[in-house]
Scaffold this motif. Structure first.
Motif, PDB file in Angstrom:
ATOM      1  N   PRO A 147      13.824   6.578  -7.137  1.00 32.22           N
ATOM      2  CA  PRO A 147      13.709   8.032  -7.247  1.00 32.22           C
ATOM      3  C   PRO A 147      12.361   8.479  -7.815  1.00 32.22           C
ATOM      4  N   TYR A 148      11.825   7.698  -8.738  1.00 30.94           N
ATOM      5  CA  TYR A 148      10.575   8.090  -9.392  1.00 30.94           C
ATOM      6  C   TYR A 148       9.351   7.817  -8.514  1.00 30.94           C
ATOM      7  N   VAL A 149       9.364   6.694  -7.800  1.00 33.54           N
ATOM      8  CA  VAL A 149       8.198   6.403  -6.959  1.00 33.54           C
ATOM      9  C   VAL A 149       8.185   7.302  -5.727  1.00 33.54           C
ATOM     10  N   VAL A 150       9.344   7.653  -5.187  1.00 34.07           N
ATOM     11  CA  VAL A 150       9.369   8.566  -4.045  1.00 34.07           C
ATOM     12  C   VAL A 150       8.942   9.967  -4.482  1.00 34.07           C
ATOM     13  N   ALA A 151       9.354  10.379  -5.683  1.00 39.25           N
ATOM     14  CA  ALA A 151       8.905  11.670  -6.206  1.00 39.25           C
ATOM     15  C   ALA A 151       7.384  11.689  -6.365  1.00 39.25           C
ATOM     16  N   ARG A 152       6.819  10.564  -6.739  1.00 36.60           N
ATOM     17  CA  ARG A 152       5.368  10.480  -6.929  1.00 36.60           C
ATOM     18  C   ARG A 152       4.621  10.364  -5.598  1.00 36.60           C
ATOM     19  N   MET A 153       5.061   9.483  -4.737  1.00 29.83           N
ATOM     20  CA  MET A 153       4.335   9.161  -3.518  1.00 29.83           C
ATOM     21  C   MET A 153       4.629  10.121  -2.369  1.00 29.83           C
ATOM     22  N   GLY A 154       5.862  10.638  -2.320  1.00 28.46           N
ATOM     23  CA  GLY A 154       6.334  11.330  -1.137  1.00 28.46           C
ATOM     24  C   GLY A 154       6.890  10.317  -0.155  1.00 28.46           C
ATOM     25  N   ALA A 155       7.872  10.715   0.625  1.00 26.82           N
ATOM     26  CA  ALA A 155       8.555   9.781   1.506  1.00 26.82           C
ATOM     27  C   ALA A 155       7.637   9.195   2.563  1.00 26.82           C
ATOM     28  N   VAL A 156       6.719   9.998   3.081  1.00 26.95           N
ATOM     29  CA  VAL A 156       5.855   9.507   4.163  1.00 26.95           C
ATOM     30  C   VAL A 156       4.987   8.348   3.681  1.00 26.95           C
ATOM     31  N   ARG A 157       4.362   8.508   2.533  1.00 23.00           N
ATOM     32  CA  ARG A 157       3.533   7.417   1.999  1.00 23.00           C
ATOM     33  C   ARG A 157       4.386   6.232   1.581  1.00 23.00           C
ATOM     34  N   ALA A 158       5.536   6.516   0.972  1.00 19.55           N
ATOM     35  CA  ALA A 158       6.398   5.428   0.507  1.00 19.55           C
ATOM     36  C   ALA A 158       6.842   4.535   1.662  1.00 19.55           C
ATOM     37  N   ARG A 159       7.025   5.111   2.846  1.00 18.93           N
ATOM     38  CA  ARG A 159       7.477   4.314   3.988  1.00 18.93           C
ATOM     39  C   ARG A 159       6.510   3.181   4.330  1.00 18.93           C
ATOM     40  N   GLU A 160       5.254   3.298   3.936  1.00 20.75           N
ATOM     41  CA  GLU A 160       4.262   2.274   4.263  1.00 20.75           C
ATOM     42  C   GLU A 160       4.443   0.989   3.458  1.00 20.75           C
ATOM     43  N   VAL A 161       5.018   1.103   2.260  1.00 21.17           N
ATOM     44  CA  VAL A 161       5.054  -0.073   1.372  1.00 21.17           C
ATOM     45  C   VAL A 161       6.389  -0.306   0.679  1.00 21.17           C
ATOM     46  N   PHE A 162       7.316   0.630   0.772  1.00 18.19           N
ATOM     47  CA  PHE A 162       8.552   0.569  -0.009  1.00 18.19           C
ATOM     48  C   PHE A 162       9.508  -0.502   0.487  1.00 18.19           C
ATOM     49  N   MET A 163       9.476  -0.790   1.783  1.00 18.12           N
ATOM     50  CA  MET A 163      10.487  -1.667   2.390  1.00 18.12           C
ATOM     51  C   MET A 163       9.967  -3.045   2.757  1.00 18.12           C
ATOM     52  N   ASN A 164       8.634  -3.235   2.799  1.00 23.48           N
ATOM     53  CA  ASN A 164       8.080  -4.465   3.377  1.00 23.48           C
ATOM     54  C   ASN A 164       7.464  -5.419   2.357  1.00 23.48           C
ATOM     55  N   ALA A 165       7.489  -5.054   1.067  1.00 22.28           N
ATOM     56  CA  ALA A 165       6.960  -5.913  -0.001  1.00 22.28           C
ATOM     57  C   ALA A 165       5.484  -6.253   0.189  1.00 22.28           C
ATOM     58  N   ARG A 166       4.781  -5.440   0.969  1.00 20.54           N
ATOM     59  CA  ARG A 166       3.362  -5.720   1.231  1.00 20.54           C
ATOM     60  C   ARG A 166       2.527  -5.498  -0.025  1.00 20.54           C
ATOM     61  N   VAL A 167       1.616  -6.428  -0.296  1.00 24.32           N
ATOM     62  CA  VAL A 167       0.709  -6.308  -1.432  1.00 24.32           C
ATOM     63  C   VAL A 167      -0.451  -5.393  -1.044  1.00 24.32           C
ATOM     64  N   PHE A 168      -0.779  -4.452  -1.926  1.00 23.94           N
ATOM     65  CA  PHE A 168      -1.901  -3.549  -1.664  1.00 23.94           C
ATOM     66  C   PHE A 168      -2.747  -3.405  -2.922  1.00 23.94           C
ATOM     67  N   GLY A 169      -3.995  -3.015  -2.726  1.00 25.33           N
ATOM     68  CA  GLY A 169      -4.949  -2.940  -3.823  1.00 25.33           C
ATOM     69  C   GLY A 169      -5.076  -1.552  -4.423  1.00 25.33           C
ATOM     70  N   ALA A 170      -5.985  -1.441  -5.385  1.00 26.15           N
ATOM     71  CA  ALA A 170      -6.140  -0.194  -6.134  1.00 26.15           C
ATOM     72  C   ALA A 170      -6.585   0.959  -5.253  1.00 26.15           C
ATOM     73  N   GLU A 171      -7.516   0.701  -4.345  1.00 25.91           N
ATOM     74  CA  GLU A 171      -8.007   1.780  -3.499  1.00 25.91           C
ATOM     75  C   GLU A 171      -6.891   2.311  -2.602  1.00 25.91           C
ATOM     76  N   GLU A 172      -6.065   1.412  -2.052  1.00 24.30           N
ATOM     77  CA  GLU A 172      -4.948   1.875  -1.239  1.00 24.30           C
ATOM     78  C   GLU A 172      -3.914   2.583  -2.097  1.00 24.30           C
ATOM     79  N   ALA A 173      -3.742   2.139  -3.335  1.00 22.20           N
ATOM     80  CA  ALA A 173      -2.810   2.807  -4.243  1.00 22.20           C
ATOM     81  C   ALA A 173      -3.234   4.252  -4.494  1.00 22.20           C
TER      82      ALA A 173
END
Length: 258
Positions: A147-173
């Motif tokens: 609930p907290y990360v979706v509130a922060r990221m928004g659902a559209v952005r969260a869909r990119e990384v929420f389900m696939n366990a993909r590692v991402f860096g600071a710039e992408e964050a």
């Protein structure tokens, strides 16, 4: 407190630090309880004008403590729900801080660690750090922080990384709206100070009221959402898939689906 430290300076800036560097600041039951207690105490302290959330050592937070996860293996569903709620209540206490909360993210953040980043009003990260929602690799889901990360990221952005366990860096964050800015590691302290300083020129209780107004206008995470997420994780723990994935993780072998 043993796993959390709180320091205050003469300006009214409190630094709340995860202090379990030897375990990569992994969130144990004790640590989550101390984090919640520290946040609630700071919320009641009228002398504190800004709170900085930080961590000791090279890692910001590696997520859930492995020992705590192993203990949940043998729990019944209701006990597991109660344990699961620990991180949700710690995050809620941080969200409820009336003071601005500035994240100083000096190193990697995974799982629950990403949740800690997400509840800050502003989060500054060091270039080179890594983040990931790692839960689905284990057959689990990022429920309690969800609930907290979706509130922060928004659902559209969260869909990119929420389900696939993909590692991402600071710039992408930054692009994903988890971090406000990414700066060189040697510039992190100055960047955090640059975020803190303007608040100290403002009326302290006007800042609190402005934050409360913003939160009310934006809408927040509801108790119903938190309960739904906790129930969802408890149900996932009961699946054969989750049991196999967690067992493989502890045995240091590949999960059946990998």
């Amino acid at each position: 407190m043993e796993l959390i430290t709180v320091t205050r300076d003469t300006r009214g800036v409190a630094t709340l630090s995860l202090a379990r560097a030897e375990k990569h600041n992994a969130l144990s039951a004790q640590m989550m309880g101390e984090l919640e207690a520290a946040a609630r105490a700071l919320a009641e302290d009228d002398s504190v004008r800004v709170v900085v959330l930080a961590a000791e050592g090279p890692t910001f937070c590696a997520g859930a403590d492995l020992g705590w996860m192993r203990e949940q293996f043998g729990m019944d569903g209701e006990t597991r729900k109660a344990e699961s709620r620990r991180i949700a209540t710690a995050l809620e206490a941080l969200v409820a801080l009336p003071q601005p909360l500035i994240g100083r993210v000096q190193g990697n953040a995974f799982g629950g660690g990403v949740g800690l980043v997400a509840v800050c009003d502003v989060s500054i990260g060091a270039q080179g750090l890594k983040m990931a929602f790692t839960e689905t690799r284990l057959g689990l889901i990022p429920a309690n922080i969800g609930p907290y990360v979706v509130a922060r990221m928004g659902a559209v952005r969260a869909r990119e990384v929420f389900m696939n366990a993909r590692v991402f860096g600071a710039e992408e964050a930054v692009r994903l709206n988890l971090l406000t800015r990414a700066v060189p590691a040697e510039a992190l302290e100055a960047a955090v100070e640059a975020e803190v300083a303007p608040y100290l020129a403002c009326a302290p209780f006007a800042v609190r009221d402005a934050k409360a107004l913003l939160n009310a206008l934006a809408g927040g995470v509801t108790p119903q959402q938190v309960d739904f997420a906790i129930d969802g994780l408890a149900a996932r723990w009961e699946t054969e898939e989750a049991q196999a994935g967690i067992a493989a993780f502890f045995d240091k072998r590949k999960a059946p689906w990998a």
